[in-house]
Structure formats: C-alpha cells, structure tokens
Design an enzyme around this catalytic site. Structure first.
Site, PDB file in Angstrom:
ATOM      1  CG  HIS A  32      -2.273   0.632   0.921  1.00  0.00           C
ATOM      2  ND1 HIS A  32      -2.425   1.716   0.093  1.00  0.00           N
ATOM      3  CD2 HIS A  32      -3.530   0.318   1.348  1.00  0.00           C
ATOM      4  CE1 HIS A  32      -3.695   2.065   0.031  1.00  0.00           C
ATOM      5  NE2 HIS A  32      -4.394   1.212   0.783  1.00  0.00           N
ATOM      6  CG  ASP A  62      -3.514   4.556  -3.506  1.00  0.00           C
ATOM      7  OD1 ASP A  62      -2.834   4.338  -2.479  1.00  0.00           O
ATOM      8  OD2 ASP A  62      -3.556   5.663  -4.073  1.00  0.00           O
TER       9      ASP A  62
END
EC number: 2.3.1.12
Length: 675
Positions: free
Chosen positions: A645, A649
C-alpha cells in the site's frame, strides 16, 4: 604463472559472500569452469567455477569465512609451482596474459559416443549426481538381467538428497549382472551392474537365478522373465488404464500412440504419449505381450482409470471383443493357466486359508492403507496373493520392498492379528522420506533460513494487503486444448496455463507502470521500472526459489513457456546462476498446484506486488448473454494479488486485476502462439 581467484559479484547490491564448502583442496587439478567452492549470500547459494585450468596452490579463505567481493580466495598455477606457495602474490597482477594459454590447453574434444559393450562386461558405476553428493539410493530398476539396452537408455532410478533421476546405460549390450538391489544405498563410483553382449550374459544370468527359489521355474523357460514383478500378458487380455499423472489431475490427452494393434511390447516399453495441464509423459506397458485393441484415439481426452488399450498374447489378438464380455471370468485363468508358473505358487494360498490373514490374501485394490509401493512391488504382491496392508515395510520411511513381499509370500511375516482393520490414512501428496523427520531437531538449510528471514522482514517494512478477483478461464482452456498438439510439435514444449497468466500479467504491468514500481522509504522516491523482470516461484526439494524471466515484456508465449521450463529445471537441479535470482520487479506464484483455490502470498520488497494463480476448477456460474441469465459449467480461477500500500492504492490494484481478467476472459491469444 599463478592466477588469483577472487570472490565474484553475485548479484546486485551484494558486497560479500560466505564460503560454505570447498569442493577442491590444495594440490587438486582443476579445469576451466570446474566448480571450486560453494558460496552463500543473502540472495543466492551457488557454486563458483574455476576461471582457469591448473593446480590449486593455495586456499586463502576457509569454510564459513565471509569474504568481500574482489577478495582473493585461492591461487591457481602450474603443477611445477606447487611447492612455491609464497610466490603467487607477485605473479597475480598479470592474469590477462595467462588466460590465453591456460584456456587453450584444457580444451577437450567432446566425449565420443559410448561404444557397444563387448563380450567382456562393462561395469556400470553409481555416477556423481552433484557436488558434495557421495551416495545414491536405488529406487527402481527399469531393466533386468538379460534385457538388451541401447546407449543412454534408462537403466534405473536413483534418489539422492538433492535429486531424483534416471541413470542411462553408458554402453549398448545385454545386462549380465545386477549388483545392487532396489532400496540399496550405494557410494558414488561403486559398481551397480555389468553390461556385455548376449554371450557374456549366459554365465551371470545363472548366478542371479538363485536368490528367490520361487522365481526359478519362471526364469528357466524364457529369459525375458527376469523381472517377475511384471508378468507377461496371457491369452486373456490385460487392460491398460489411463494412470494418475499428478495430484488433482483427473484426465489426460493422448498426443501420440507409439505402438499399434498387433505390435509386440515388453514390460515398461513406452506405449503412448499423454499430455495433461501439468506434464507431458510417456506411458509404459504394464505387461509384456501383443496389443490386441486400442480404445482411445490420438487427441482424445480420457479420464484417469479409463481403459485405453488391451494387451494379450498373439492368440488373444484374434478375438479381443469376446474377451471384453467377461472380464471377471478372465482374471481367474490368468493366475491359474500360465504354464510358466508351477502349482507350487498356489500352495501358499491354501496354507494361508488356515490363518486369519487368508481372508485378505489379495492385493488391496486401492492401496490407500499402504505407505508407498512401486508399481513393480504392487504387481509382485498381486502375483503372490499378498495383501500389502498386512506387510510391514523395511525400506526407508516404512517403504515396502520386493524382499518384504517375498517374505510375506513365504509365510515369514503372517501374524495372526494381520487381518485386523487398519486405519485408512490418506497417502495422497505424502512424501515417505519425511517420516524420518518426526521427533528430530535439525539445522535448516540456507534457502529455508533466507526464506524465513526475508518473509518476516517483508511484513515489517511493507504495508501488505490482498485483493481477490475471479476469472473465467473457459475460453483459454478451449484454446489451449485445441492448440496443444500443434504447439508441442512446433515449439517442443508443453502448453500449460502458466504462460497465458504470465502474458496477461506482463502486459498489465506495462499498462500499469505504477504497479511495476519500487518505493525507497529513505529517499522518499518511487522508481518506475522500464522492464518487466518477472519472478516465478518454483517449489524445489531444498525449498522455494524465485528465478527471474528478464525483459518478459519482449517475449512471446512460446518464449515464455520455454523460459519457465528452463528456470524450473535449473532451480530443481541446482543450476541457477546469480543473475537468475536478481532484478525481479513482480512475482507470480502457482498456489493451485496442489488444489488450493486461494492464498495470501507475501511480497518481498523492493517488489510492490505478487500474484497467485489458484486451481482452475469447473463449477456452475451465472452468465449473462444478450441480456439473458443462464447457469453454465465454467472453468473458474481465483487470482489473489498481494500489493504494498506504500506503492499501490486499492483502486489501482483493482484496475490492474481488471486488465488481467479481461485479457484472460477474452482469450485472444491465437496470434501469440506463433503457430
């Protein structure tokens, strides 16, 4: 002139290496590229070859020493320099002048083809099956005394702690003597068999006829009966079934028949070639005899266990249809009629009838209660009426050997409680070798050590989460089935599902460069890689390795398929080079090889993602065509994507997976197959 051997650069950002083992000693003579030592880094374990030919004059770093890249670890020179161990330091600065003459001297012509064996038998020795391997265990003899073999024809199967492999015949001729039995562990260089011509076979064959008294009547009439475990087919034809060719494999496609109706075959002689989504292989004949009927054509896909051919003797060929009508009745004459077997073999069965074990004095059809047996042992048990569930194996990991079956047949191992019910433990995917691990504590190997360290470290320094998409692989499956034979014929490699996954993923990584990226937390910089260097997870006996297909975006599906086979083969045979394990920007792991539907793979930075490919399974799915919903059986797969992450995204991960899904479900790969 002496030459300094330096610690080489073993990968990007690798500055040092630890010497795990010297394969040569001071005074040993080495050739160019002959392995000198084994070195371990935090990325790879590998062998370091000799850069020149000569004699090792001095070893400057010991085992377990950690040496910087470029550090001198040994000195190699001429034989007459051996006493002068102090001299190499002055001579080392001029390696360039040495390399020319050194490389010209040791060049040897390719070894000539092995000659046919003569009347004087040729010794067959246990070969060296890898560096530091000193012995091998014979798991199965593929030939018997009296059999004729060609050069490079497989003789036996051998297992070591690094590899399971077939040993080919070094010469052409007749096997006159076998000196080591199945399950024997033999030192490298020890003689395990002798091969001569037909005349040389006469005397040794008589010597080998004595070990088992029961086998004497069989061996006196035809010399082909040297392998009693696999009897010749009699007038009643024997069914040849599609074998189980791997875990979760339920069917196989016949790519080529190697024999035709009327052909005579020997035991274990190849009958046909079969292809599955995991392996292409030859299917051997379970018995000797004449092919009386072929029940499945080339390109037919046949379920495991289905009858594909029948083998009998020449008389059986005349009326195979009549034999089919009463298979149950045929099985009795097969055991009672053969003239080769004396009535002596029926006596143990009558004696067994007086014992509790007699009630189960037939071979268990499923074999589910048996830890592990070879097909030859199973056939031997069937021949002698021995229930393998009542036999205690004396081989490695409780494995039942030929000697155990013969002992049970002679009544040496028939305890009264043998007929008691046995717990039906599953033996699927069970490695009997691992039985010896129970109750022990052992030092882990280098690959396990690195895997443990890197995976824990990865979870600590990256923000990992997994997103799962489901993909309909039906069109890819149909395309693959349609083009497999032509693909194999043209490109020489099997067309599995993995090249399709790789092609779709590589294209998606080019289209989504933010996934083919790396994040540097210290400099707060993101690197978007220009090339897709795809790591492929490979399961090896030593542990998990992830060799890299470099510049995968430039490869076609045939090139990808060949690269996968090459890397997997070299991974399992300890032949990878340092560059093969470095530079990866994304990883694919086949989690479905043992039937797993999904998983949560762990990525290893600086990579930002790893994609798992689950098992492809048929199940009912609601599909919509022209606005109408219907339920159809489709071939479905889950694709779990673990991503960092810090780099990607969730929405970007979803878009990346959607691109892959669309490519696979559309399945417009015809032009990529290069047929």
């Amino acid at each position: 002139m002496a030459f300094s051997v330096e610690m080489p650069e073993l990968g990007e950002s690798v500055t040092e290496g630890t010497i795990t083992q010297w394969l040569k000693s001071v005074g040993d003579t080495v050739e160019v590229d002959e392995p000198l030592l084994e070195v371990s880094t935090d990325k790879v374990d590998t062998e370091i070859p000799s850069p020149v030919a000569g004699v090792i004059l001095e070893i400057k770093a010991e085992e377990d020493d950690t040496v910087d890249v470029g550090g001198v670890i040994a000195i190699i020179g001429d034989a007459d320099e051996t006493p002068a161990n102090e001299a190499p330091a002055d001579e080392a600065p001029a390696p360039a002048e040495e390399e020319e003459p050194v490389k010209e001297e040791p060049k040897k012509e390719a070894a000539p083809e092995a000659p046919a064996a003569t009347g004087a038998a040729t010794d067959v020795e246990m070969p060296e099956l890898g560096e530091s391997v000193t012995e091998g265990t014979i798991t199965q003899w593929l030939k018997a005394v009296g059999d004729t073999v060609e050069v490079d024809e497989p003789l036996l199967e051998v297992s070591t702690d690094k590899v399971d492999t077939e040993i080919p015949s070094p010469v052409a001729g007749t096997i006159v003597e076998i000196l080591a039995d199945e399950d024997d562990t033999v030192d490298v260089g020890a003689v395990i068999a002798r091969i001569g011509d037909a005349n040389a076979a006469a005397a040794p064959a008589e010597e080998e006829a004595a070990p088992a008294e029961e086998e004497e009547p069989v061996k006196e009439e035809p010399k082909k009966e040297a392998a009693p475990e696999a009897p010749a087919a009699t007038g009643a034809a024997t069914d040849v079934e599609m074998p189980e060719l791997g875990e979760s494999v339920t069917e196989g496609t016949i790519t080529q028949w190697l024999k035709a109706v009327g052909d005579t075959v020997e035991v274990d002689e190849p009958l046909l070639e079969v292809s599955t989504d995991k392996v292409d292989t030859e299917i051997p004949s379970p018995v000797a005899g004449t092919i009386v009927e072929i029940l499945a054509d080339e390109d037919d896909t046949v379920d495991v266990g289905a009858v594909i051919a029948r083998i009998g003797d020449a008389n059986a060929a005349a009326a195979p249809a009549e034999e089919e009508a009463a298979p149950a009745e045929e099985e009795e004459p097969v055991k009672e009629e053969p003239k080769k077997e004396e009535p002596k073999k029926e006596e143990p069965k009558k004696e067994a009838a007086t014992t509790p074990a007699a009630a189960s004095a037939t071979v268990s059809a499923s074999g589910d209660n048996v830890p592990y047996v070879t097909p030859l042992v199973r056939k031997l048990a069937e021949k002698h009426g021995v229930d393998l569930n009542t036999v205690t194996g004396t081989g490695i990991g409780g494995r039942i050997r030929k000697q155990d079956v013969l002992a049970a047949a002679n009544g040496e191992a028939a305890p009264a409680e043998a007929a008691a019910p046995v717990s039906a433990w599953s033996t699927k995917s069970v490695d009997p070798e691992k039985a010896k691990l129970r109750g022990t504590t052992q030092k882990v190997n280098r690959i396990r050590e690195i895997t443990a360290m890197k995976t824990v470290e990865a979870l600590q320094i990256s923000a990992q989460l997994t997103q799962l998409h489901e993909v309909d692989m039906t069109r890819v499956a149909e395309l693959r089935k349609k083009n497999k034979p032509a693909f194999i014929e043209k490109h020489g490699v099997n067309l599995t599902y993995l090249p399709f996954f790789v092609k779709a993923v590589v294209e998606a990584l080019v289209s989504h460069p933010n996934v083919n990226a790396s994040f540097n937390a210290k400099t707060k910089e993101m690197t978007y890689h220009s090339s897709v260097n795809l790591s492929i997870a490979v399961d090896t006996p030593a542990g998990l390795l992830t060799p890299v297909i470099h510049d995968a975006q430039d490869l076609s599906i045939p090139e990808i398929a060949k690269a996968i086979v090459d890397l997997a083969d070299r991974s399992r045979n300890n032949k990878l080079k340092p560059n093969d394990l470095s530079g990866g920007t994304f990883t694919i792991t086949n989690i479905g090889s043992e039937g797993a539907l999904s998983d949560t793979p762990i990525l290893v930075p600086p990579q930002a993602g790893i994609l798992g490919t689950g098992a492809i399974v048929k199940r009912p799915v609601v599909i919509t065509e022209d606005g109408i919903d219907s339920i159809a059986i489709r071939q479905m797969v889950f694709l779990p994507l673990t991503y960092d992450h810090q780099v990607v995204d969730g929405a970007d991960a979803g878009r990346f997976l959607t691109t892959i899904k669309d490519r696979l479900e559309t399945a417009n790969f015809e032009g990529d197959l290069q047929l």
